[in-house]
Design a protein around this motif. Sequence first.
Motif, PDB file in Angstrom:
ATOM      1  N   PRO A 143     -15.141  22.661  67.791  1.00 49.08           N
ATOM      2  CA  PRO A 143     -14.932  21.222  67.685  1.00 49.08           C
ATOM      3  C   PRO A 143     -16.259  20.446  67.676  1.00 49.08           C
ATOM      4  O   PRO A 143     -17.252  20.915  68.236  1.00 49.08           O
ATOM      5  CB  PRO A 143     -14.106  20.874  68.927  1.00 49.08           C
ATOM      6  N   GLU A 144     -16.267  19.309  67.044  1.00 47.31           N
ATOM      7  CA  GLU A 144     -17.434  18.429  66.933  1.00 47.31           C
ATOM      8  C   GLU A 144     -18.699  19.177  66.524  1.00 47.31           C
ATOM      9  O   GLU A 144     -19.700  19.200  67.240  1.00 47.31           O
ATOM     10  CB  GLU A 144     -17.701  17.718  68.268  1.00 47.31           C
ATOM     11  N   PRO A 145     -18.682  19.767  65.331  1.00 45.23           N
ATOM     12  CA  PRO A 145     -19.804  20.603  64.898  1.00 45.23           C
ATOM     13  C   PRO A 145     -21.155  19.874  64.919  1.00 45.23           C
ATOM     14  O   PRO A 145     -22.165  20.490  65.248  1.00 45.23           O
ATOM     15  CB  PRO A 145     -19.449  21.011  63.471  1.00 45.23           C
ATOM     16  N   LYS A 146     -21.155  18.585  64.581  1.00 48.82           N
ATOM     17  CA  LYS A 146     -22.446  17.880  64.505  1.00 48.82           C
ATOM     18  C   LYS A 146     -23.113  17.785  65.872  1.00 48.82           C
ATOM     19  O   LYS A 146     -24.335  17.865  65.981  1.00 48.82           O
ATOM     20  CB  LYS A 146     -22.257  16.479  63.914  1.00 48.82           C
ATOM     21  N   THR A 147     -22.306  17.605  66.917  1.00 49.40           N
ATOM     22  CA  THR A 147     -22.859  17.542  68.271  1.00 49.40           C
ATOM     23  C   THR A 147     -23.224  18.946  68.752  1.00 49.40           C
ATOM     24  O   THR A 147     -24.293  19.164  69.316  1.00 49.40           O
ATOM     25  CB  THR A 147     -21.792  16.982  69.238  1.00 49.40           C
ATOM     26  N   ARG A 148     -22.313  19.882  68.498  1.00 50.76           N
ATOM     27  CA  ARG A 148     -22.493  21.236  69.008  1.00 50.76           C
ATOM     28  C   ARG A 148     -23.678  21.937  68.340  1.00 50.76           C
ATOM     29  O   ARG A 148     -24.267  22.853  68.927  1.00 50.76           O
ATOM     30  CB  ARG A 148     -21.212  22.064  68.802  1.00 50.76           C
TER      31      ARG A 148
END
Lengths: 328, 319
Positions: A143-148
């Motif tokens: 989930p939330e690839p840009k943050t991860r």
Amino acid sequence: MAGHLFEVDNLNIEFRRSDDKVYAVNGVSFSIGEGGTLGIVGESGSGKSVTMMSCIGLIRSNGTVKAGTAKFEGHDLLKMNRKQLEHIRGLEIGVIFQDPMTSLNPLMRIGDQIMEGMIEHHYATPRDAFDRTINLLGEMGIPEPKTRFRNYPHEFSGGMRQRIMIAMALACEPKLLIADEPTTALDVTVQMQILALLKEQQEKKNMSIAMITHDFGVATNFCDKIVVLYAGQVMEVAETKEFIRRPAHPYTIGLKNSIIEVGQRDRALKPIPGMAPTLTSPPTSCSFADRCPLVTDRCRNELPVLRQVDGNHMVACHRAEEVLNHAV
Amino acid sequence: MPSEHLLQVENVSKRFRVRGKTLHAVENVSFNLDSGKTLGLVGESGSGKSTLGRVALRLLDADGGRVLFQGHDIGRIPKKQLRELRRDMQVIFQDPQASLNPRMTVGAAIEDAYVIHKIGTKSDRQQRVEDLLQRVGLPPSAANAYPHELSGGQLQRVGIARALTLDPKLIVCDEVISALDVSIQMQVIQLLKELQKERNLGYIFISHNLAVVEYISDEIAVLYLGEVVEHAAAEDLFKKPSHPYTQVLLQSILKVPDPQSETTQALMHIKGEIPSPFSPPPGCTFHPRCPFAQDICRTKKPEPRDIGHGHVVSCHFAE
């Protein structure tokens, strides 16, 4: 050869020890077709990881490939120099290791680790590699690839780390994926998630997979062909259906009977006695003879060669036909 | 009051303080264990099963509730008496290599317990060590071996021999077969079963391998985020898994397909992961992953309910 993406023939590997040698792989041969999934099954020390890893140049320094070929798209990987191998590894052949914590760099953001391969191999420009990494993380169910992207390995659970390893392995869209016990360290529900993810990716890209596992449940449900290794030798190779229906090597049968499955509370246990040998000289007789319920004098004196018993079903046992015909 | 149970665990909780935050490892768990019986504890990593096993032996102190061993509250009895009781309560760990001193021979490691408890003369103790080695299927010569000279399966037999030295009544088996090859796993399970019969041992068998737990256990408790979500006789649990989490767990087991049917198992997509034990979800802790979750599950914690024959489930909708 036509149809075979990867073909190992008569592979022999030795390891030097302080005062002797270990014959870890002794004449192993098998092949993986395009889009196919081969399960390489065996217990610890059977040579399953050594076989695959040596083919791509990952072998401990005290080990030597003594003989054999490992052809990838017709080219022998064992004849390639380091640079050629490095080019193929990661680009054409992806690898997933058992323990994602020890194979990821703890000091590097996971996004950078995934991008690195693509840039190194000139698979993508840094900008494209970034976009592709974000996409991959999403596809892997993170989930939330840009943050991860900006997180470090320790900030993920075991299952999530394994997804990151898979993203790295798939980044350059390899034709062959080597998965070395990819779910062994994971819980059953996470194992299910990871296997489903691998299958989905494989179908999308028509990728071939070599699945190294000790788990018959994983091998029989995930792979379309299975090779059983014991003491660095192929004991049996068959398509999964045939393998389930008509196992022909006493070791395969013993191993299958060793698995306790759900709903077997009342069954009697029949363990295989003894333990697997470490060969310090090349095999000259059947390596399973000492533990085999069907052993004869011939087994102790003559090395059984891997031979065809039916269609694509190959067995290295003097008594395979008797086993198949239920004569013993 | 004397108790008829070997072990009674009553409303036990265990929390750890980690960097100012509270980790809820075990929450309000109760069970009984009788001599000669096996309770299986199953659950995924982080479910609290090992912590619970340790609390049951007072290798860790409980933060709430109490543990009675043969009627004695092991959290309250004097140190000296606890030490006596400890003879009867043993543990076998997952990694036998890590639990043995690499510079001590196997024989000395087994003998150690007799030395500590001042039992027998030197020759007497050595005879006992030899008998134990033989009982767990190792040759007498193994007494002179160092741990690195033995295989994983042999080392686990040493672990079992050590646990047996003081003739215990209860053994906690914590993932004892997980590190072993399948052909060796079965040998060890067979040995554990024989020993239980011979010595009327009570086992707490902790494992993530559900099929093995089903095989060896009389009763099974399923743990999720430190709580028992389902507890039943082994047959009942597998015949009629009634908590949605138990159902997911059972469906995740990849069985070798039946040769007759030849259809392989569908690989399922399972929702989510175990939430953080630092902040367990409100209501039913399983609700974020549960396919049947309703509004009530998000707000109200389900109480354990007996749905028949001692089959206890903590789910609002189990029947």
